[in-house]
Scaffold this motif. Structure first.
Motif, short mmCIF file in Angstrom:
data_model
loop_
_atom_site.label_atom_id
_atom_site.label_comp_id
_atom_site.label_asym_id
_atom_site.label_seq_id
_atom_site.Cartn_x
_atom_site.Cartn_y
_atom_site.Cartn_z
N TRP A 1 -10.34 -2.74 -7.11
CA TRP A 1 -9.09 -3.14 -6.44
C TRP A 1 -8.21 -3.82 -7.48
CZ3 TRP A 1 -7.94 -2.76 -1.11
CH2 TRP A 1 -8.96 -2.24 -0.33
N GLN B 1 0.82 -1.21 0.00
CA GLN B 1 0.00 0.00 0.00
C GLN B 1 0.85 1.27 0.00
OE1 GLN B 1 -2.68 -0.48 3.32
NE2 GLN B 1 -4.11 -1.68 2.10
N CYS C 1 -2.49 -5.65 -4.87
CA CYS C 1 -3.78 -5.08 -4.47
C CYS C 1 -4.91 -6.04 -4.84
CB CYS C 1 -3.96 -3.73 -5.15
SG CYS C 1 -5.51 -2.90 -4.82
N ALA D 1 -7.53 -8.08 -2.34
CA ALA D 1 -9.00 -7.99 -2.44
C ALA D 1 -9.62 -9.37 -2.63
CB ALA D 1 -9.38 -7.07 -3.60
N GLU E 1 -13.16 -8.81 -0.86
CA GLU E 1 -13.65 -7.43 -0.89
C GLU E 1 -14.87 -7.37 -1.81
OE1 GLU E 1 -13.97 -3.90 0.42
OE2 GLU E 1 -12.08 -4.86 0.96
N CYS F 1 -5.11 2.28 -11.68
CA CYS F 1 -4.58 0.94 -11.42
C CYS F 1 -3.65 0.46 -12.54
CB CYS F 1 -5.72 -0.06 -11.25
SG CYS F 1 -6.76 0.24 -9.81
#
Length: 104
Positions: free
Chosen positions: A72, A15, A58, A62, A67, A49
């Motif tokens: 994501w 991140q 990422c 997810a 998620e 992205c």
């Protein structure tokens, strides 16, 4: 274990390098006011992205935590569901092939 579904926080180090860091979160959570799902509003998020060095990490995060919303790793919620289904089918095929091979 930690607050992220059991994933160690050092696994979230990606991140720090995310292209989305510091951007408005709304970009990654497009509204569904027109009933078309989040596909239509995801263009801006997907562009971010696409230029991100850690989009793979990422996406895997997810997928791991299932998620349910947002973009994501360049994938919408619906696209992530399809990825999970494909992976499950591939794993089942591999298990079946292994079982068939071991029974011979």
């Amino acid at each position: 274990m930690d607050q992220y579904g059991g994933l160690a926080t050092d696994l979230l180090a990606w991140q720090r390098d995310a292209a989305c860091r510091g951007l408005e979160a709304e970009i990654f959570y497009p509204s569904d006011n027109d009933g078309t799902g989040d596909e239509e509003g995801a263009f801006e998020a997907k562009a971010v992205c696409a230029a991100c060095a850690v989009s793979g990490e990422c996406l895997e995060y997810a997928l791991a935590v299932r998620e349910k919303e947002g973009v994501w790793g360049g994938q919408t919620a619906a696209e992530r569901v399809r990825i999970i289904r494909r992976r499950r089918r591939a794993a089942a095929r591999a298990r079946n092939a292994q079982a068939a091979a071991s029974s011979n």
